[in-house]
Design an enzyme around this catalytic site. Structure first.
Site, PDB file in Angstrom:
ATOM      1  N   ASN A   1       0.807  -1.211   0.000  1.00 47.51           N
ATOM      2  CA  ASN A   1       0.000   0.000   0.000  1.00 47.51           C
ATOM      3  C   ASN A   1       0.843   1.265   0.000  1.00 47.51           C
ATOM      4  O   ASN A   1       1.834   1.330  -0.731  1.00 47.51           O
ATOM      5  CB  ASN A   1      -1.026  -0.069   1.142  1.00 47.51           C
ATOM      6  CG  ASN A   1      -2.440  -0.086   0.584  1.00 47.51           C
ATOM      7  OD1 ASN A   1      -2.730   0.633  -0.351  1.00 47.51           O
ATOM      8  ND2 ASN A   1      -3.284  -0.907   1.154  1.00 47.51           N
TER       9      ASN A   1
ATOM     10  N   ASP B   1      -3.602   2.531   4.876  1.00 48.02           N
ATOM     11  CA  ASP B   1      -3.781   2.318   3.435  1.00 48.02           C
ATOM     12  C   ASP B   1      -2.859   3.276   2.675  1.00 48.02           C
ATOM     13  O   ASP B   1      -1.640   3.192   2.795  1.00 48.02           O
ATOM     14  CB  ASP B   1      -5.283   2.458   3.110  1.00 48.02           C
ATOM     15  CG  ASP B   1      -5.654   1.856   1.777  1.00 48.02           C
ATOM     16  OD1 ASP B   1      -4.795   1.803   0.887  1.00 48.02           O
ATOM     17  OD2 ASP B   1      -6.812   1.447   1.595  1.00 48.02           O
TER      18      ASP B   1
HETATM   19  O1  LIG Z   1      -6.845  -0.276  -2.367  1.00 47.67           O
HETATM   20  C1  LIG Z   1      -6.191  -0.971  -1.610  1.00 47.67           C
HETATM   21  O2  LIG Z   1      -5.226  -0.592  -1.022  1.00 47.67           O
HETATM   22  C2  LIG Z   1      -6.656  -2.377  -1.511  1.00 47.67           C
HETATM   23  O3  LIG Z   1      -6.779  -2.809  -2.829  1.00 47.67           O
HETATM   24  C3  LIG Z   1      -8.002  -2.416  -0.862  1.00 47.67           C
HETATM   25  O4  LIG Z   1      -8.609  -3.617  -1.073  1.00 47.67           O
HETATM   26  C4  LIG Z   1      -8.124  -1.974   0.553  1.00 47.67           C
HETATM   27  O5  LIG Z   1      -7.525  -0.742   0.726  1.00 47.67           O
HETATM   28  C5  LIG Z   1      -7.715  -2.963   1.602  1.00 47.67           C
HETATM   29  O6  LIG Z   1      -8.656  -3.992   1.671  1.00 47.67           O
HETATM   30  C6  LIG Z   1      -7.538  -2.383   2.956  1.00 47.67           C
HETATM   31  O7  LIG Z   1      -6.567  -3.062   3.595  1.00 47.67           O
HETATM   32 ZN   LIG Z   2      -4.505   1.343  -0.944  1.00 48.85          ZN
END
Ligand SMILES: O=C(O)[C@H](O)[C@@H](O)[C@H](O)[C@H](O)CO
Ligand SMILES: [Zn+2]
Length: 301
Positions: free
Chosen positions: A156, A206
């Protein structure tokens, strides 16, 4: 610091299933972002308030500016060049060829113009997926790919310190923001350590961006907020709550990068939750923070 002037507006009452990767494009006064499962790259013109979109043929998880014009995006497991005019995506490189259930997730360009992005296994529900399937990669300006590490759950948020000597990174299911030493000339990372561990109510880290003071902003999925962290002390400096639970990512934009834009998701929210959050799936603008961001780096290839 006074918090009283902070204003949060839903500037686009869209219907993002999983909005992500907000990027400000100064040249067009626009905000770019993606809706991953909808396979859409969107561009919201802040002057006309109009949105344009390009639909691609696989989940698109991040978008970035390209120095030579147009954009780059991570689509499925491919790094692609995106031509907005004719809506075409040209493959520059493919990763994780042996992992059919993987896709790219968040990505961002480093200060030297390399496009960093990590992968994850496709989710069966938010944060429910086969563990340790992802890796972190970067696409160099000459289109070759380097792999940094594997065993990632949900690759992320990512960004670089203002002096370009630290790379910050989030693997969501570690519930931590990590830092690495960064060598800008080679793009090498080393010395991984954690700089912040999320508190329970902050939920899942995230997307992330750095501000002009070198502090980190992290969108908290299921936490309905963005938090500002001091990576040097490991302390949280500020919390800004939003009227939606699944806040996914943030970036600075607008005049002098003085506004913050936040994306969110509606996928995975039950009917009661949808009623409670009328603006779910929208794009939010936070003004009055009194803190600026920095321009995004364009991909150099
Ligand atoms: O966009 C993202 O980063 C992932 O693809 C998502 O699915 C969600 O953010 C994740 O589930 C949260 O942990
Ligand atoms: Zn994300």
């Amino acid at each position: 610091m006074t918090m009283s002037s902070i204003k949060i507006e839903c500037i686009l009452p869209g219907n993002c299933r999983l909005g992500e990767s907000p990027v400000w494009e100064e040249a067009s006064n626009s905000l770019l972002f993606v809706d991953i499962p909808a396979k859409k790259v969107c561009r919201w013109d802040s002057l006309s308030q109009q949105v344009q979109q390009v639909t691609v043929d696989a989940p698109v998880s991040s978008v970035a500016l390209r120095q030579s014009g147009g954009y780059v995006a991570t689509i499925g497991t491919k790094f692609c060049a995106l031509n907005w005019e004719d809506q075409s995506a040209i493959v520059l490189a493919t990763v994780d060829k042996d992992k059919k259930n993987n896709r790219f997730n968040d990505g961002k360009v480093d200060p030297a113009g390399r496009y960093f992005a990590g992968t994850m296994a496709e989710e069966t529900a938010p944060a429910v997926l086969e563990r340790h399937q992802g890796s972190l990669y970067s696409l160099f300006p000459d289109h070759h790919v380097e792999k940094y590490f594997d065993q990632v759950d949900i690759s992320n948020g990512l960004d670089w310190s203002l002096d370009h000597k630290i790379f910050y990174y989030i693997d969501s299911l570690s519930y931590c923001v990590d830092a690495f030493d960064y060598d800008l000339p080679t793009g090498k990372i080393s010395n991984r350590r954690s700089v912040y561990k999320l508190e329970k109510e902050e939920q899942i880290p995230d997307g992330m961006c750095i501000d002009a003071e070198g502090k980190l902003w992290v969108a908290c999925y299921n936490g309905g907020r963005v938090i500002r962290l001091d990576p040097e002390t490991g302390k949280r400096l500020q919390t800004v709550k939003l009227p939606v639970d699944k806040t996914t990512s943030c970036c600075f934009g607008g005049k002098d990068y003085s506004e913050m834009y936040v994306t969110c998701a509606r996928d995975g929210i039950d009917p009661e939750g949808l009623l409670r959050q009328p603006e779910v799936g929208g794009i939010f603008k936070i003004t009055g923070l009194g803190i600026k961001g920095i321009p995004p780096y364009p991909y150099a290839g």
